[in-house]
Design an enzyme around this catalytic site. Structure first.
Site, PDB file in Angstrom:
ATOM      1  N   ASN A 176      37.308  17.734  53.432  1.00 42.74           N
ATOM      2  CA  ASN A 176      36.635  16.461  53.268  1.00 42.74           C
ATOM      3  C   ASN A 176      35.788  16.220  54.509  1.00 42.74           C
ATOM      4  O   ASN A 176      36.262  16.430  55.639  1.00 42.74           O
ATOM      5  CB  ASN A 176      37.661  15.338  53.109  1.00 42.74           C
ATOM      6  CG  ASN A 176      38.542  15.534  51.894  1.00 42.74           C
ATOM      7  OD1 ASN A 176      38.194  15.148  50.795  1.00 42.74           O
ATOM      8  ND2 ASN A 176      39.702  16.160  52.091  1.00 42.74           N
ATOM      9  N   CYS A 217      45.931  11.435  48.039  1.00 38.05           N
ATOM     10  CA  CYS A 217      44.865  10.485  47.731  1.00 38.05           C
ATOM     11  C   CYS A 217      45.412   9.097  48.014  1.00 38.05           C
ATOM     12  O   CYS A 217      46.212   8.571  47.231  1.00 38.05           O
ATOM     13  CB  CYS A 217      44.410  10.612  46.281  1.00 38.05           C
ATOM     14  SG  CYS A 217      43.177   9.365  45.801  1.00 38.05           S
ATOM     15  N   GLY A 218      45.013   8.519  49.119  1.00 33.94           N
ATOM     16  CA  GLY A 218      45.561   7.226  49.521  1.00 33.94           C
ATOM     17  C   GLY A 218      45.212   6.112  48.558  1.00 33.94           C
ATOM     18  O   GLY A 218      46.080   5.299  48.181  1.00 33.94           O
ATOM     19  N   GLU A 237      33.849  13.806  49.661  1.00 30.67           N
ATOM     20  CA  GLU A 237      35.214  14.181  49.345  1.00 30.67           C
ATOM     21  C   GLU A 237      35.256  15.551  48.673  1.00 30.67           C
ATOM     22  O   GLU A 237      34.529  15.808  47.714  1.00 30.67           O
ATOM     23  CB  GLU A 237      35.838  13.116  48.436  1.00 30.67           C
ATOM     24  CG  GLU A 237      37.336  13.109  48.467  1.00 30.67           C
ATOM     25  CD  GLU A 237      37.914  11.828  47.892  1.00 30.67           C
ATOM     26  OE1 GLU A 237      39.107  11.876  47.542  1.00 30.67           O
ATOM     27  OE2 GLU A 237      37.208  10.812  47.772  1.00 30.67           O
ATOM     28  N   HIS A 296      40.502  17.312  56.769  1.00 30.09           N
ATOM     29  CA  HIS A 296      39.370  16.426  57.043  1.00 30.09           C
ATOM     30  C   HIS A 296      38.651  16.851  58.312  1.00 30.09           C
ATOM     31  O   HIS A 296      39.278  17.282  59.286  1.00 30.09           O
ATOM     32  CB  HIS A 296      39.842  14.981  57.227  1.00 30.09           C
ATOM     33  CG  HIS A 296      40.208  14.309  55.947  1.00 30.09           C
ATOM     34  ND1 HIS A 296      39.335  13.518  55.244  1.00 30.09           N
ATOM     35  CD2 HIS A 296      41.364  14.330  55.241  1.00 30.09           C
ATOM     36  CE1 HIS A 296      39.939  13.065  54.145  1.00 30.09           C
ATOM     37  NE2 HIS A 296      41.169  13.546  54.119  1.00 30.09           N
ATOM     38  N   GLN A 318      39.604  10.822  41.048  1.00 28.52           N
ATOM     39  CA  GLN A 318      40.874  11.535  40.944  1.00 28.52           C
ATOM     40  C   GLN A 318      41.641  11.085  39.701  1.00 28.52           C
ATOM     41  O   GLN A 318      41.584   9.909  39.316  1.00 28.52           O
ATOM     42  CB  GLN A 318      41.781  11.274  42.167  1.00 28.52           C
ATOM     43  CG  GLN A 318      41.508  12.148  43.361  1.00 28.52           C
ATOM     44  CD  GLN A 318      40.359  11.621  44.195  1.00 28.52           C
ATOM     45  OE1 GLN A 318      40.087  10.423  44.228  1.00 28.52           O
ATOM     46  NE2 GLN A 318      39.673  12.520  44.888  1.00 28.52           N
ATOM     47  N   CYS A 344      37.676   6.463  50.439  1.00 28.97           N
ATOM     48  CA  CYS A 344      38.579   7.617  50.546  1.00 28.97           C
ATOM     49  C   CYS A 344      39.697   7.211  51.493  1.00 28.97           C
ATOM     50  O   CYS A 344      39.478   7.063  52.702  1.00 28.97           O
ATOM     51  CB  CYS A 344      37.842   8.841  51.074  1.00 28.97           C
ATOM     52  SG  CYS A 344      38.900  10.291  51.327  1.00 28.97           S
ATOM     53  N   GLY A 345      40.894   6.998  50.931  1.00 29.32           N
ATOM     54  CA  GLY A 345      42.004   6.533  51.746  1.00 29.32           C
ATOM     55  C   GLY A 345      42.427   7.530  52.803  1.00 29.32           C
ATOM     56  O   GLY A 345      42.665   7.168  53.957  1.00 29.32           O
ATOM     57  N   THR A 346      42.532   8.823  52.430  1.00 26.21           N
ATOM     58  CA  THR A 346      42.912   9.810  53.439  1.00 26.21           C
ATOM     59  C   THR A 346      41.811   9.969  54.481  1.00 26.21           C
ATOM     60  O   THR A 346      42.089  10.232  55.650  1.00 26.21           O
ATOM     61  CB  THR A 346      43.251  11.162  52.796  1.00 26.21           C
ATOM     62  OG1 THR A 346      42.124  11.656  52.064  1.00 26.21           O
ATOM     63  CG2 THR A 346      44.462  11.053  51.888  1.00 26.21           C
ATOM     64  N   GLY A 347      40.534   9.800  54.057  1.00 25.16           N
ATOM     65  CA  GLY A 347      39.441   9.853  55.016  1.00 25.16           C
ATOM     66  C   GLY A 347      39.540   8.738  56.043  1.00 25.16           C
ATOM     67  O   GLY A 347      39.291   8.944  57.237  1.00 25.16           O
ATOM     68  N   ASN A 398      41.180  16.452  41.129  1.00 23.60           N
ATOM     69  CA  ASN A 398      39.830  16.002  41.448  1.00 23.60           C
ATOM     70  C   ASN A 398      38.914  16.118  40.233  1.00 23.60           C
ATOM     71  O   ASN A 398      39.240  16.779  39.238  1.00 23.60           O
ATOM     72  CB  ASN A 398      39.256  16.828  42.599  1.00 23.60           C
ATOM     73  CG  ASN A 398      40.020  16.645  43.886  1.00 23.60           C
ATOM     74  OD1 ASN A 398      40.410  15.541  44.228  1.00 23.60           O
ATOM     75  ND2 ASN A 398      40.223  17.733  44.610  1.00 23.60           N
ATOM     76  N   ASN A 411      37.172   3.460  44.598  1.00 25.43           N
ATOM     77  CA  ASN A 411      37.547   4.859  44.392  1.00 25.43           C
ATOM     78  C   ASN A 411      38.100   4.962  42.972  1.00 25.43           C
ATOM     79  O   ASN A 411      39.145   4.390  42.657  1.00 25.43           O
ATOM     80  CB  ASN A 411      38.599   5.256  45.418  1.00 25.43           C
ATOM     81  CG  ASN A 411      38.814   6.745  45.567  1.00 25.43           C
ATOM     82  OD1 ASN A 411      39.587   7.164  46.406  1.00 25.43           O
ATOM     83  ND2 ASN A 411      38.141   7.574  44.784  1.00 25.43           N
TER      84      ASN A 411
END
Length: 291
Positions: free
Chosen positions: A197, A78-79, A215, A166, A49, A224-227, A69, A17
């Site tokens: 997302n 954003c993880g 994303e 998400h 990002q 994608c960490g949050t994903g 973004n 990422n």
């Protein structure tokens, strides 16, 4: 002169990422959307990002972070980027426990032998928290589909907010889904007033998920960490997995632990520094020396 001209940057990545870290604590300028878009161009400094660091607003925190973004829009979380700034700040200060502030709330990080762990706070499942355009009976499966009406390719996603919205579609084979084609349509669907997302998730076992993510404001990403957090909590909520899973993305694996004691999501994975430099007017889309 471009606003960010001559500002130092660090190019990093979390599982592929692509992250640009801008430490603006000594000169807290906002990142102009047009300069972010110019920087993200192919052949310049493509990123998913920008993690822009600003002076902390609360005692005991290291920085306030704004997340921009590639299309110039701002994200709440954003993880993978958070792991990157934790590694950056640890290298700068020697600390292995760090707390950043964000519009989505505090982000506590720790660096250990298994990687960098970020406390992503608690997931929000209410339709108004995600947000959706209107009430739904159950956010574990909403009425939404993509593809031909008589044979939808994707249908009935789970939805959640983990700092950003998400939608998780459950599929038998993530490789069989043309997420590059379906992602933009679903990201901008009217049911998502702030866009969303979009993920295709394949349950391999109660401890393993394979994930691909379109994303919001970026497009297809290697990670994608949050994903990963969203897929893990939604799968556990449906009884498809346990509360601790490995999520495999194109860039590699993340370990997600939806802690039972307080419902906080802990995400653990790697980050690395690639190179550093200074931004130039040409990189930011302005002629060199322009006033």
């Amino acid at each position: 002169m471009a606003a960010l001209e001559n500002r130092p940057f660090v190019k990093m990545n979390g599982l592929g990422n692509e992250i640009v870290v801008l430490d603006l604590r000594e000169a807290p300028l906002m990142v102009p959307p047009e300069e972010a878009r110019a920087l993200a161009r192919d052949g310049v400094l493509p990123f998913d990002q920008i993690m822009a660091l600003y002076p902390p607003q609360s005692e005991g925190t290291h920085a306030f972070v704004r997340i921009i973004n590639a299309d110039g829009s701002e994200s709440g979380a954003c993880g993978n980027g958070t792991r990157c700034i934790a590694l950056y700040e640890s290298g700068r200060t020697g600390a292995d426990h760090l707390v950043f502030e964000s519009v989505a709330g505090p982000l506590a990080c720790s660096i250990g032998p298994e990687g960098i762990t970020v406390d992503m706070d608690v997931p929000r499942f209410g339709w108004h928290d995600i947000p959706l355009a209107g009430p739904v009976a159950d956010t574990r499966a909403i009425e939404l589909q993509a593809g031909p009406a008589e044979a939808p390719v994707l249908r009935a996603p789970a939805v959640v907010n983990v700092g950003n919205p998400h939608a998780i579609f459950w599929v038998d084979d993530v490789e069989a889904v043309d997420l590059a084609r379906l992602g933009p349509e679903l990201e901008h669907h009217p049911i998502f007033p702030e866009r969303a997302n979009i993920s295709a998730a394949q349950i391999v076992s109660p401890e393993h998920i394979i994930l691909r993510v379109w994303e919001r404001g970026v497009g297809l990403t290697r990670a994608c960490g949050t994903g990963a957090c969203a897929a893990a909590v939604c799968a556990a909520r449906l009884g498809l997995t346990g509360r601790r899973v490995t999520v495999t993305l194109p860039g590699g694996d993340l370990v997600i632990d939806w802690r039972e004691s307080d419902d906080h999501i802990l995400m653990t994975g790697p980050a690395e520094i690639e190179f550093d430099g200074r931004l130039t007017a040409a990189m930011l889309g302005a002629p060199a020396g322009a006033e």
